[in-house]
Write an enzyme that holds these catalytic residues in place. Structure first.
Site, PDB file in Angstrom:
ATOM      1  N   HIS A  91       5.223 -34.548 -13.546  1.00 30.14           N
ATOM      2  CA  HIS A  91       3.780 -33.817 -13.687  1.00 30.14           C
ATOM      3  C   HIS A  91       3.500 -33.653 -14.863  1.00 30.14           C
ATOM      4  O   HIS A  91       4.287 -33.992 -15.930  1.00 30.14           O
ATOM      5  CB  HIS A  91       4.098 -32.151 -13.123  1.00 30.14           C
ATOM      6  CG  HIS A  91       5.268 -31.570 -13.616  1.00 30.14           C
ATOM      7  ND1 HIS A  91       6.488 -31.812 -13.081  1.00 30.14           N
ATOM      8  CD2 HIS A  91       5.341 -30.841 -14.719  1.00 30.14           C
ATOM      9  CE1 HIS A  91       7.450 -30.835 -13.600  1.00 30.14           C
ATOM     10  NE2 HIS A  91       6.741 -30.484 -14.656  1.00 30.14           N
ATOM     11  N   CYS A 128      28.467  -5.644 -13.210  1.00 30.37           N
ATOM     12  CA  CYS A 128      29.638  -4.913 -13.153  1.00 30.37           C
ATOM     13  C   CYS A 128      30.533  -5.390 -14.468  1.00 30.37           C
ATOM     14  O   CYS A 128      30.197  -6.205 -15.103  1.00 30.37           O
ATOM     15  CB  CYS A 128      30.333  -4.871 -11.950  1.00 30.37           C
ATOM     16  SG  CYS A 128      31.446  -6.340 -11.532  1.00 30.37           S
TER      17      CYS A 128
END
Length: 644
Positions: free
Chosen positions: A67, A173
């Protein structure tokens, strides 16, 4: 805008001739030029090739999506090339090439449509249709049909997806191994039940996955941040979000999502929940506006430091243990047992990793409070703690001192003209903060903290018999109690402090306490099948691996489902195993790693494995004798639901 607006049947090529990437690009650009979509073929081709040099556009599945944006493109469009012989595309073979051409001033609507169509190629069934299509008409029809199908599905989803509500979030965590992903899974499952769209970014041990984009944030109706360590929430701009501990997201996802939906994402001045317009957002979980207590902030900052420190401790401990395998004094050049490999492993483990982990702890506690400016003062303060004998505890204090001092200085220097801010942030803030931290560590804290360390060390070394039994039981029981929660982390922090003082017995007891719950539950699901559902028995199989790896969190679903039986069983089994471990004088020179570090880091590996197995058996037996046998009606309900 529809697919017909960006796909032209004349921009489809079916070819079986031999070609490579460049010839394919040339042919597609030439076709666009011929059909009037490109006014300057060279300019557009240069844009496409520039993109290819940055990173290959082969996306797998036999598909490439080159693209480019260029002034030479007259109108947004797509050109499609099918080649069943295969095109060599950067070490991949592709059969479908899907080239997107967009002018420099292409509007967002065109670009969204082009991107949407490109996602069709990720669908296996759709790719198969294209590959079997006989002519251009069939390919064109396939795209039109797919677009209509997607549109219908989107309408159906919107009708059933809680009015199109979109939940996003971040989970993180301390170790990034279990709780991070469990929180994300829990939130996602709750969102599924409600028919909501969702995307949860996980900041795990291997890095950021499922990263949120600006589009996700713009479209979100509710935002949740579930964390025990500091995360970057500046990406949310001025949007509100619910800020919770990881455990709450795991245990009460419905409550958390309700709160997030009620709050919305638009900033309100009087909100009690987090907003990035509050300066404390990125750094300070203890802000009153965030509704977080000082205890939560303290815990979060500690866990941020520990999470970055753990790899240094694990690596250092294992390398030192390997060096001891050559002989206790084999790393000493003056010893008759000297071995160069022992010296090598001792240098990496003892003289590098172990000297770094306290400075790293302090640095990232400070970073959690004051961000990047706090790193240097924290690390230097941590190194002074290490050199001055105050060790782990001194490093913790240095980290907090550096963080809050740095934050205070930043606040007081805000009014300095913008022209000088670069100099202030690079020179003045770290220099002044480091001086203050260094002064306090050298003249005030190091001596008393060093004496406290010596006292704790001597006390633990003089423990014997019943006192060792009690200490091992308390540490392992705490580790087993909330499976990764605050009590577990408190015990772990004590073990790390003793580890820094070269007291390795507590580390062994703690690992027993962490391994027993998942292993005991796994054994119980095997021995007492009639007391667990089929779903629980399947989860029990995974706990063999989790337990062996010292991932206590595998026990959480069972504890959540039946806390009154599971938690006491875990604590009793873990406590007995940990008590025996310390009573038998077992030490472990690697505070993490499970079964993989026992052979090299444990002084009595067979006895140690015996302690773990005994604790696991006790947990399993307690569960087996206390849990109720599933009734016939419960089994029938499971069968009807397809669980059995």
């Amino acid at each position: 805008m529809s697919v017909k607006d960006v796909i032209d049947k004349e921009n489809i090529i079916i070819s079986n001739s031999s070609m490579n990437k460049q010839t394919a690009i040339d042919e597609m650009v030439s076709l666009l030029n011929k059909n009037g979509y490109v006014s300057d073929a060279d300019s557009f081709k240069a844009a496409v090739n520039k993109r290819e040099r940055e990173i290959s556009t082969a996306v797998g599945y036999g598909v490439a999506i080159p693209h480019g944006k260029s002034e030479g493109v007259s109108e947004s469009t797509i050109v499609i090339l099918k080649n069943l012989n295969g095109i060599s595309w950067d070490n991949e073979t592709v059969n479908l090439v899907f080239m997107i051409a967009a002018p420099m001033d292409a509007n967002d609507e065109h670009l969204r449509m082009l991107s949407t169509i490109s996602t069709y190629l990720m669908d296996e069934t759709f790719r198969a249709k294209l590959l079997t299509a006989m002519n251009k008409d069939d390919i064109y029809k396939d795209f039109i049909d797919e677009s209509e199908e997607k549109s219908k599905q989107s309408s159906l989803d919107n009708a059933t997806k809680n009015n199109g509500k979109y939940l996003i979030g971040i989970s993180a965590c301390m170790t990034g191994i279990a709780h991070t992903y469990m929180a994300a899974e829990s939130l996602q499952n709750e969102a599924k039940k409600r028919g909501m769209k969702y995307k949860i970014q996980t900041n795990g041990s291997t890095g950021i996955e499922n990263q949120l984009t600006s589009q996700d944030i713009n479209e979100a109706d509710a935002i949740v941040v579930a964390h025990d360590v500091r995360v970057d929430t500046s990406v949310f701009g001025d949007k509100n979000f619910v800020d919770v501990a990881v455990k709450k997201a795991i245990d009460k996802p419905a409550e958390v999502i309700d709160q997030a939906l009620n709050l919305g994402v638009n900033y309100t001045k009087d909100s009690n929940v987090s907003s990035t317009q509050d300066k404390d957002l990125n750094n300070n979980p203890d802000s009153d506006k965030k509704g977080s207590s000082f205890a939560r902030a303290f815990y979060t900052h500690i866990m941020s430091g520990v999470s970055y420190m753990i790899p240094f401790v694990v690596v250092g401990g294992i390398f030192i243990a390997i060096s001891f395998m050559f002989g206790i004094y084999a790393s000493d050049p003056k010893s008759s047992t000297y071995n160069v490999w022992a010296a090598f492993f001792n240098e990496m483990g003892g003289n590098a990793a172990f000297k770094l982990y306290v400075p790293v702890l302090a640095a990232y506690i400070s970073w959690s409070i004051a961000e990047k400016p706090g790193l240097a003062p924290g690390m230097i303060g941590g190194m002074m703690a290490m050199n001055g004998g105050s060790g782990f505890l001194g490093g913790m204090l240095a980290g907090f001192l550096a963080g809050y001092v740095t934050k205070f200085i930043i606040k007081k220097t805000k009014r300095i003209p913008h022209t000088y801010q670069g100099l202030v942030s690079v020179l003045f803030i770290p220099l002044l903060a480091t001086f203050i931290v260094g002064f306090v560590m050298f003249f005030i804290l190091n001596t008393p903290m060093s004496e406290l360390n010596k006292f704790l060390t001597n006390w633990l070394r003089t423990m014997n018999g019943s006192s060792e039994f009690v200490m091992g039981a308390i540490l392992a029981g705490m580790m087993s109690s909330d499976m990764g929660g605050p009590i577990n982390k408190t015990a772990s922090a004590f073990g790390l402090a003793m580890f820094a003082s070269k007291i390795y017995g507590p580390s062994a007891a703690l690992m027993v306490g962490g391994m027993v719950p998942p292993l005991g539950i796994a054994l119980a699901t095997l021995l007492f099948k009639n007391k667990f559902s089929n779903q629980e028995r399947e989860a029990g199989k995974a706990n063999w691996i989790l337990g062996a790896c010292f991932i206590t969190e595998g026990a959480i679903p069972f504890a959540a489902a039946d806390p009154l039986r599971t938690i006491p069983a875990n604590i009793i089994g873990g406590a007995i195993g940990g008590a025996l471990s310390m009573t038998l004088g077992i030490t472990l020179q690697a505070p993490h790693g499970g079964i993989f570090v026992i052979p090299v880091a444990c002084n009595k590996p067979l006895l140690y494995i015996g302690c773990i197995l005994l604790g696991s058996v006790i947990t399993a037996l307690i569960l087996g004798f206390t849990k109720k046998t599933l009734s016939e009606s419960e089994r029938n309900q499971q069968m009807a639901a397809g669980i059995i």
